[in-house]
Design a protein around this motif. Sequence first.
Motif, mmCIF file in Angstrom:
data_model
loop_
_atom_site.group_PDB
_atom_site.id
_atom_site.type_symbol
_atom_site.label_atom_id
_atom_site.label_comp_id
_atom_site.label_asym_id
_atom_site.label_seq_id
_atom_site.Cartn_x
_atom_site.Cartn_y
_atom_site.Cartn_z
ATOM 1 N N LYS A 84 -22.545 34.611 13.970
ATOM 2 C CA LYS A 84 -21.585 34.141 12.977
ATOM 3 C C LYS A 84 -22.061 32.835 12.338
ATOM 4 C CE LYS A 84 -16.841 32.566 12.325
ATOM 5 N NZ LYS A 84 -15.571 32.182 12.975
ATOM 6 N N VAL A 85 -22.114 32.821 11.011
ATOM 7 C CA VAL A 85 -22.482 31.621 10.272
ATOM 8 C C VAL A 85 -21.271 30.691 10.197
ATOM 9 C CG1 VAL A 85 -23.296 30.712 8.068
ATOM 10 C CG2 VAL A 85 -24.201 32.876 8.952
ATOM 11 N N GLY A 422 -19.006 26.000 18.143
ATOM 12 C CA GLY A 422 -18.823 26.480 16.779
ATOM 13 C C GLY A 422 -17.475 26.078 16.198
ATOM 14 N N THR A 451 -25.562 28.632 12.858
ATOM 15 C CA THR A 451 -24.674 29.272 13.818
ATOM 16 C C THR A 451 -24.434 28.307 14.971
ATOM 17 O OG1 THR A 451 -26.490 30.275 15.085
ATOM 18 C CG2 THR A 451 -25.623 31.533 13.202
#
Length: 590
Positions: A84-85, A422, A451
Amino acid sequence: MQVKRERKRGEPGSGPSSRNASVERGMDRERQSDTSDSEATDVRRINQQPGIREGRYDPNRFRLHFEKESREEVERRKKLAREKVLDQMLDKDLEVDINDIYPTEKGQRLEFPRRPPWNYGMNREELLRKEEKSYREYLNDLHSRNPPGSLSHFEHNLETWRQLWRVLEMSDVILLIVDIRHPVLQFPPALYHYITGELQKQVVVVLNKADLCPPPLVLAWTHYLQTQFPHLHCVCFTSHPGQPYSTVLQKKRMRKKGTCGWGHAGGPTHILKACQEITAGKVDLSSWEKKIQRDAVAMGPEGEQSEEGVDSVLVEHQSDVAMEMSSPTQELYKDGVLTLGCIGFPNVGKSSVLNSLVGRKVVSVSRTPGHTKYFQTYYLTPTVKLCDCPGLVFPSLVNKQLQILAGIYPVSQLQEPYSSVGYLCERTPFLSVLKLRHPSEREQGPEHSWTAWDVCEAWAERRGYKTAKAARNDVYRAANSLLRLAVDGRLCLCLRPPAYNDQREQWESHPDLAEIIALQGRREEEGAGERDEEEEGESSSEPEEERDRDADDDEDDEDEGFGHPAVKERKGPTGLTVNMFDVLRENECE
């Protein structure tokens, strides 16, 4: 495992009188008395302490019990952290409503376990069995109304809930201690309504760690809580006034003359005034007021406490039988004594508040959730008594990653810390603060997609975290290091009440702002040179709780070794010392 090996080998040390046998008997006794498990959940016991000898206090009695996550869920989040960016969130996304954390609608309201009715005709065994049955019914009902994975981490250890019941029954006024950075996570409305409604007692919410938030945000949270709960008394508190972090990697707070030591904490006088307002002259609190003044005078110019001016504090350990069969009397201020009960979530600073109220260190301080392991009573004066309670986590709908960043879940016990990193990076400008370079490039720049795994790998590269055998970047250690920075307040993530960004100008010009600034000790420094000399002179005598307890940090933790200059403090036009939250999109002071 050692006991099993000895038993298989038939070694002499495995007999019934050996030390290992004693440890095993303690484990068996714990399994027999453990009532934390329900039929619907699998519970993980956290912070296991070494075994003890017969007849000694069990340090594992009040350890944290959380619901165990499945291996599939852990692997799913780990994979998501790689793919996931990260998308930068807006300031509006940091606004949180307490009703989103603790729903109030009928059928969705999250309650907490209550002590079942009892009388003196019941013996101890009957009372314990009734409490265990009531608690199992509560857990089964809670999990039946909420699908798996929807609830946050919360306490499954009945022994810890029992401590809460006893403290609520014994206390006249409840000090509910929360972290000002995210108070709605740690203020259960069901607990407030139970105390003020059924118990007919007053609640004082202590907004601790006020030095880690901008003054306008402190005012906004105070106003929000008083609006939601009109009869609530709000008090701001800090154990470190005038001691900000000047850089992210700073291992100790800045020290200034006259601001060190428990006697110089900001807030004990405000708690006294709130109690005076509640008691309305029914208890003589003049001795407490004099004690606060003496504690402040007893602190030397360098923050050292002189023995002559320190009042003695009587510490009383409550036995299990005395607590279990304590009378739930409705009489307040019995014998003219005010009893204050200190409760709150883990890692909100309850021990620091207690030490500040006492005037010296009587409770060890740690950032590890669940550090307080037993119930104690402290007599501040002949008319004021403090009751300490181990921290416990109430059920809520808060994101589990945010719980970790709030210090509710021990970082060292995490199986998958990357998703929490994140979550943090999406809400803070991590590139400008951490000075990271993308793992695929040598040069620093924001043009690359990041990420959570990339952030951890870049931080490991910069800090020199390597695995022992293959000498690869130790991303797990780097992730833990980043989370500890967030828990300590060096990477400060502050939530905001609803509509805060729309009303920011109002709070920045509020007439009470000067009072919050004075509480935080944000005064213009006399000079950078004098501050540097002060830090060098005090580095050797710094208290243990002020030092960095991060085992991942080694001797190269100083900023000079990272190829970039240390982040300097900035001064606003009002002469205020700007903390690290100013770098993290919180520039209200300027």
